[in-house]
Design a protein around this motif. Structure first.
Motif, PDB file in Angstrom:
ATOM      1  N   PHE A 164      -8.820   1.360  -4.167  1.00  0.00           N
ATOM      2  CA  PHE A 164      -8.982   0.197  -3.302  1.00  0.00           C
ATOM      3  C   PHE A 164     -10.088   0.478  -2.279  1.00  0.00           C
ATOM      4  N   SER A 210     -13.400  -6.114  -4.354  1.00  0.00           N
ATOM      5  CA  SER A 210     -14.070  -5.967  -3.060  1.00  0.00           C
ATOM      6  C   SER A 210     -15.479  -6.531  -3.152  1.00  0.00           C
ATOM      7  N   PRO A 222      -5.671   0.348   6.475  1.00  0.00           N
ATOM      8  CA  PRO A 222      -4.793  -0.397   5.568  1.00  0.00           C
ATOM      9  C   PRO A 222      -3.383  -0.583   6.146  1.00  0.00           C
ATOM     10  N   GLU A 223      -2.779  -1.706   5.826  1.00  0.00           N
ATOM     11  CA  GLU A 223      -1.442  -2.035   6.326  1.00  0.00           C
ATOM     12  C   GLU A 223      -0.412  -0.966   5.987  1.00  0.00           C
ATOM     13  N   LEU A 267      -5.300  -4.177   7.658  1.00  0.00           N
ATOM     14  CA  LEU A 267      -5.967  -4.681   6.453  1.00  0.00           C
ATOM     15  C   LEU A 267      -5.121  -4.513   5.195  1.00  0.00           C
ATOM     16  N   PRO A 268      -5.092  -5.543   4.348  1.00  0.00           N
ATOM     17  CA  PRO A 268      -4.423  -5.397   3.046  1.00  0.00           C
ATOM     18  C   PRO A 268      -5.305  -4.572   2.117  1.00  0.00           C
ATOM     19  N   LEU A 269      -4.687  -3.937   1.143  1.00  0.00           N
ATOM     20  CA  LEU A 269      -5.459  -3.190   0.156  1.00  0.00           C
ATOM     21  C   LEU A 269      -6.172  -4.161  -0.777  1.00  0.00           C
ATOM     22  N   VAL A 286      -9.435   3.986  -0.785  1.00  0.00           N
ATOM     23  CA  VAL A 286      -8.081   4.519  -0.897  1.00  0.00           C
ATOM     24  C   VAL A 286      -7.787   4.766  -2.366  1.00  0.00           C
ATOM     25  N   GLN A 328     -11.754  -1.188   1.306  1.00  0.00           N
ATOM     26  CA  GLN A 328     -11.740  -2.181   2.368  1.00  0.00           C
ATOM     27  C   GLN A 328     -11.907  -1.482   3.710  1.00  0.00           C
TER      28      GLN A 328
END
Length: 246
Positions: free
Chosen positions: A91, A244, A229-230, A236-238, A104, A93
């Motif tokens: 991921f 992306s 990330p959350e 932030l969501p993944l 991630v 972001q």
């Protein structure tokens, strides 16, 4: 495509600038296509070899040869990595406090039994190219969070890990800023001892193990809550790497 030194090589002293110029003359004399490469890339290869021009030249020329064969179209398309993308293990972001894009990697979603080595290598190139394209002006590195939550022997893929590290170190030198290893199970340390032997000194220093009790606090030292990330206590969501935007 060369810029003035103060634009092209910020944070370089006169010695480093002269070595970059020497490296350029050396590689262009052997491969004219090297003229298309900017000084920042040459500096990364030079720094990866501790400013040794001869060693940096050898590394860079191998890179040019590799790129022509490994990425003949200039990029990796998603149709070439369908199996790897289906695992939803990577991921991208957000940015850390230095402006480095964050990736991630959920290591436990990778299984040696259903990976094909050439596709895995293409996937690594796809990820790294995306990260490089997302770097803001003046930034050359990215930050990685490698999450080993749930990792077990069925996920162990030493050949795959080594192939990925080889691409990172030798094809994208000085692109990794930091790699945080989190939720690390004890059994992984046996694998790490093997991998560690294949890392060069510069790369070894970039891997940081974080204990679970220190996870959020340590990450927040480097990443603002709005960019974290959350799942690690941020906002932030993944976002799967293929979704992306650059």
């Amino acid at each position: 495509m060369e810029l003035e030194d103060n634009q092209q090589l910020p944070s370089s002293d006169d010695v480093e600038k002269k070595k970059v110029a020497s490296l350029r003359a050396l590689v262009e004399g052997q491969v004219p296509a090297a003229k298309e490469v900017d000084d920042l890339m040459l500096r990364r290869f030079l720094r990866a070899r501790n400013l040794d021009v001869e060693k940096a030249s050898a590394l860079f020329l191998k890179y040019l040869e590799w790129r022509c064969t490994a990425v003949p179209n200039g990029f990796i398309s998603e149709t070439e990595i369908k199996n790897e993308l289906s695992h939803k293990e990577v991921f991208t972001q957000g940015f850390d406090k230095l402006g480095r894009p964050i990736v991630v990697y959920h290591v436990a979603k990778h299984f040696c039994s259903n990976r094909e080595m050439d596709e895995l290598k293409r996937f690594v190139v796809y990820i790294l190219d995306k990260l490089c394209a997302s770097m803001p002006a003046g930034q050359e590195k990215f930050t990685c969070i490698a999450d080993l939550n749930g990792w077990g022997y069925s996920n162990c893929d030493i050949r795959g890990y080594l192939a990925s590290l080889d691409i990172l170190q030798n094809r994208y030198p000085e692109r990794l800023g930091k790699a945080y290893l989190i939720h690390v199970p004890y059994i992984f340390m046996k694998v790490w001892k093997i991998l560690y032997q294949f890392l060069d000194k510069n790369t070894k220093e970039k891997f940081i193990f974080i204990e679970n009790k220190d996870l959020k606090a340590t990450l927040l030292e480097e990443i603002d809550e709005s960019q974290l990330p959350e799942i690690y206590g941020g906002k932030l969501p993944l976002v799967p790497v293929e979704e992306s935007t650059v």
